[in-house]
Design a protein around this motif. Structure first.
Motif, PDB file in Angstrom:
ATOM      1  N   LYS A 142      -6.356  -3.792  50.200  1.00 24.95           N
ATOM      2  CA  LYS A 142      -6.288  -3.954  51.648  1.00 24.95           C
ATOM      3  C   LYS A 142      -4.820  -4.011  52.073  1.00 24.95           C
ATOM      4  O   LYS A 142      -3.961  -4.498  51.331  1.00 24.95           O
ATOM      5  N   THR A 143      -4.567  -3.548  53.292  1.00 23.08           N
ATOM      6  CA  THR A 143      -3.207  -3.617  53.846  1.00 23.08           C
ATOM      7  C   THR A 143      -2.734  -5.061  53.902  1.00 23.08           C
ATOM      8  O   THR A 143      -1.568  -5.351  53.634  1.00 23.08           O
ATOM      9  N   SER A 144      -3.635  -5.980  54.212  1.00 20.22           N
ATOM     10  CA  SER A 144      -3.261  -7.395  54.289  1.00 20.22           C
ATOM     11  C   SER A 144      -2.798  -7.924  52.931  1.00 20.22           C
ATOM     12  O   SER A 144      -1.918  -8.790  52.857  1.00 20.22           O
ATOM     13  N   THR A 145      -3.364  -7.391  51.853  1.00 18.11           N
ATOM     14  CA  THR A 145      -2.931  -7.795  50.507  1.00 18.11           C
ATOM     15  C   THR A 145      -1.497  -7.350  50.267  1.00 18.11           C
ATOM     16  O   THR A 145      -0.665  -8.125  49.782  1.00 18.11           O
ATOM     17  N   LEU A 146      -1.189  -6.113  50.640  1.00 14.21           N
ATOM     18  CA  LEU A 146       0.173  -5.611  50.485  1.00 14.21           C
ATOM     19  C   LEU A 146       1.142  -6.416  51.346  1.00 14.21           C
ATOM     20  O   LEU A 146       2.239  -6.752  50.905  1.00 14.21           O
ATOM     21  N   HIS A 147       0.730  -6.746  52.567  1.00 16.73           N
ATOM     22  CA  HIS A 147       1.577  -7.591  53.429  1.00 16.73           C
ATOM     23  C   HIS A 147       1.851  -8.933  52.756  1.00 16.73           C
ATOM     24  O   HIS A 147       2.975  -9.445  52.823  1.00 16.73           O
ATOM     25  N   SER A 148       0.841  -9.487  52.096  1.00 15.80           N
ATOM     26  CA  SER A 148       1.020 -10.766  51.396  1.00 15.80           C
ATOM     27  C   SER A 148       2.022 -10.638  50.257  1.00 15.80           C
ATOM     28  O   SER A 148       2.823 -11.537  50.024  1.00 15.80           O
ATOM     29  N   TRP A 149       1.967  -9.516  49.550  1.00 11.40           N
ATOM     30  CA  TRP A 149       2.936  -9.291  48.475  1.00 11.40           C
ATOM     31  C   TRP A 149       4.339  -9.167  49.046  1.00 11.40           C
ATOM     32  O   TRP A 149       5.284  -9.758  48.539  1.00 11.40           O
ATOM     33  N   GLU A 150       4.474  -8.372  50.125  1.00 14.49           N
ATOM     34  CA  GLU A 150       5.798  -8.124  50.698  1.00 14.49           C
ATOM     35  C   GLU A 150       6.392  -9.363  51.346  1.00 14.49           C
ATOM     36  O   GLU A 150       7.602  -9.483  51.463  1.00 14.49           O
ATOM     37  N   SER A 151       5.556 -10.287  51.767  1.00 14.81           N
ATOM     38  CA  SER A 151       6.054 -11.524  52.384  1.00 14.81           C
ATOM     39  C   SER A 151       6.076 -12.681  51.389  1.00 14.81           C
ATOM     40  O   SER A 151       6.279 -13.833  51.776  1.00 14.81           O
ATOM     41  N   ASP A 152       5.856 -12.377  50.118  1.00  9.48           N
ATOM     42  CA  ASP A 152       5.904 -13.367  49.029  1.00  9.48           C
ATOM     43  C   ASP A 152       4.876 -14.481  49.171  1.00  9.48           C
ATOM     44  O   ASP A 152       5.074 -15.586  48.683  1.00  9.48           O
ATOM     45  N   ARG A 153       3.758 -14.194  49.842  1.00  9.17           N
ATOM     46  CA  ARG A 153       2.670 -15.174  49.910  1.00  9.17           C
ATOM     47  C   ARG A 153       1.761 -15.072  48.685  1.00  9.17           C
ATOM     48  O   ARG A 153       1.036 -16.001  48.364  1.00  9.17           O
ATOM     49  N   SER A 154       1.800 -13.913  48.024  1.00  7.46           N
ATOM     50  CA  SER A 154       1.056 -13.727  46.782  1.00  7.46           C
ATOM     51  C   SER A 154       1.762 -12.649  45.979  1.00  7.46           C
ATOM     52  O   SER A 154       2.701 -12.026  46.470  1.00  7.46           O
ATOM     53  N   GLU A 155       1.312 -12.453  44.738  1.00  5.09           N
ATOM     54  CA  GLU A 155       1.923 -11.452  43.858  1.00  5.09           C
ATOM     55  C   GLU A 155       0.845 -10.560  43.263  1.00  5.09           C
ATOM     56  O   GLU A 155      -0.276 -11.005  43.031  1.00  5.09           O
ATOM     57  N   PRO A 156       1.197  -9.314  43.002  1.00  8.32           N
ATOM     58  CA  PRO A 156       0.212  -8.409  42.399  1.00  8.32           C
ATOM     59  C   PRO A 156      -0.077  -8.787  40.948  1.00  8.32           C
ATOM     60  O   PRO A 156       0.795  -9.316  40.255  1.00  8.32           O
ATOM     61  N   ARG A 157      -1.299  -8.519  40.522  1.00  9.02           N
ATOM     62  CA  ARG A 157      -1.629  -8.675  39.100  1.00  9.02           C
ATOM     63  C   ARG A 157      -0.907  -7.589  38.332  1.00  9.02           C
ATOM     64  O   ARG A 157      -0.457  -6.587  38.893  1.00  9.02           O
ATOM     65  N   SER A 158      -0.829  -7.751  37.023  1.00 10.46           N
ATOM     66  CA  SER A 158      -0.021  -6.840  36.205  1.00 10.46           C
ATOM     67  C   SER A 158      -0.472  -5.386  36.321  1.00 10.46           C
ATOM     68  O   SER A 158       0.364  -4.476  36.394  1.00 10.46           O
ATOM     69  N   ASN A 159      -1.784  -5.145  36.371  1.00 10.79           N
ATOM     70  CA  ASN A 159      -2.240  -3.756  36.461  1.00 10.79           C
ATOM     71  C   ASN A 159      -1.817  -3.121  37.779  1.00 10.79           C
ATOM     72  O   ASN A 159      -1.437  -1.949  37.825  1.00 10.79           O
ATOM     73  N   LYS A 160      -1.868  -3.883  38.875  1.00  9.25           N
ATOM     74  CA  LYS A 160      -1.442  -3.360  40.176  1.00  9.25           C
ATOM     75  C   LYS A 160       0.078  -3.232  40.230  1.00  9.25           C
ATOM     76  O   LYS A 160       0.606  -2.318  40.868  1.00  9.25           O
ATOM     77  N   LEU A 161       0.800  -4.128  39.559  1.00 11.30           N
ATOM     78  CA  LEU A 161       2.258  -4.054  39.535  1.00 11.30           C
ATOM     79  C   LEU A 161       2.714  -2.764  38.860  1.00 11.30           C
ATOM     80  O   LEU A 161       3.610  -2.080  39.355  1.00 11.30           O
ATOM     81  N   VAL A 162       2.072  -2.416  37.758  1.00  8.79           N
ATOM     82  CA  VAL A 162       2.423  -1.182  37.039  1.00  8.79           C
ATOM     83  C   VAL A 162       2.096   0.031  37.901  1.00  8.79           C
ATOM     84  O   VAL A 162       2.907   0.963  38.013  1.00  8.79           O
ATOM     85  N   LEU A 163       0.936   0.040  38.542  1.00 12.30           N
ATOM     86  CA  LEU A 163       0.560   1.132  39.434  1.00 12.30           C
ATOM     87  C   LEU A 163       1.530   1.212  40.615  1.00 12.30           C
ATOM     88  O   LEU A 163       1.994   2.297  40.981  1.00 12.30           O
ATOM     89  N   LEU A 164       1.867   0.067  41.185  1.00 13.42           N
ATOM     90  CA  LEU A 164       2.803  -0.002  42.306  1.00 13.42           C
ATOM     91  C   LEU A 164       4.157   0.580  41.919  1.00 13.42           C
ATOM     92  O   LEU A 164       4.721   1.402  42.640  1.00 13.42           O
ATOM     93  N   ALA A 165       4.658   0.185  40.757  1.00 11.71           N
ATOM     94  CA  ALA A 165       5.947   0.701  40.284  1.00 11.71           C
ATOM     95  C   ALA A 165       5.898   2.218  40.143  1.00 11.71           C
ATOM     96  O   ALA A 165       6.832   2.918  40.548  1.00 11.71           O
TER      97      ALA A 165
END
Length: 117
Positions: free
Chosen positions: A35-58
């Motif tokens: 969800k876009t809200s999940t990405l917003h949470s990552w970008e605002s440091d309210r939460s962090e991606p799990r390792s599988n999403k971090l690798v995909l994100l990178a």
């Protein structure tokens, strides 16, 4: 804020890499399957991606997972926009301005209806 990548937060690095890639939050979220809200949470440091999403994100942002996590490695670099890219931006901007004007006209008409009642 210092200009060293390691001085930025994870969220700030995600945001910087997304900006350099030219993706909107909605576009990147869609490619990540979140969800876009999940990405917003990552970008605002309210939460962090799990390792599988971090690798995909990178991978999607063309940076290393290590750079995203701790700022070590090569940061994303914005390419000079090609003239064709600028033409596309101009066309998109014109379209959005027309849409915004249409919405402003619609708002004005609705306000007149409310005031007339």
């Amino acid at each position: 804020m210092s200009s060293k990548s390691s001085d930025y937060t994870l969220g700030e690095r995600i945001c910087k890499a997304r900006d350099v890639s030219g993706l909107s939050t909605a576009q990147l979220a869609r490619r990540l399957g979140i969800k876009t809200s999940t990405l917003h949470s990552w970008e605002s440091d309210r939460s962090e991606p799990r390792s599988n999403k971090l690798v995909l994100l990178a991978g999607l942002l063309n940076v290393s997972p290590t750079w995203l996590l701790v700022g070590r490695g090569t940061p994303p670099v914005m390419d000079e926009p090609a003239s064709a890219d600028l033409d596309g931006v101009r066309v998109a901007l014109d379209r959005l301005q027309r849409q915004a004007q249409g919405l402003a006209d619609e708002i004005a008409a609705l306000q007149e209806r409310l005031n007339g009642s």
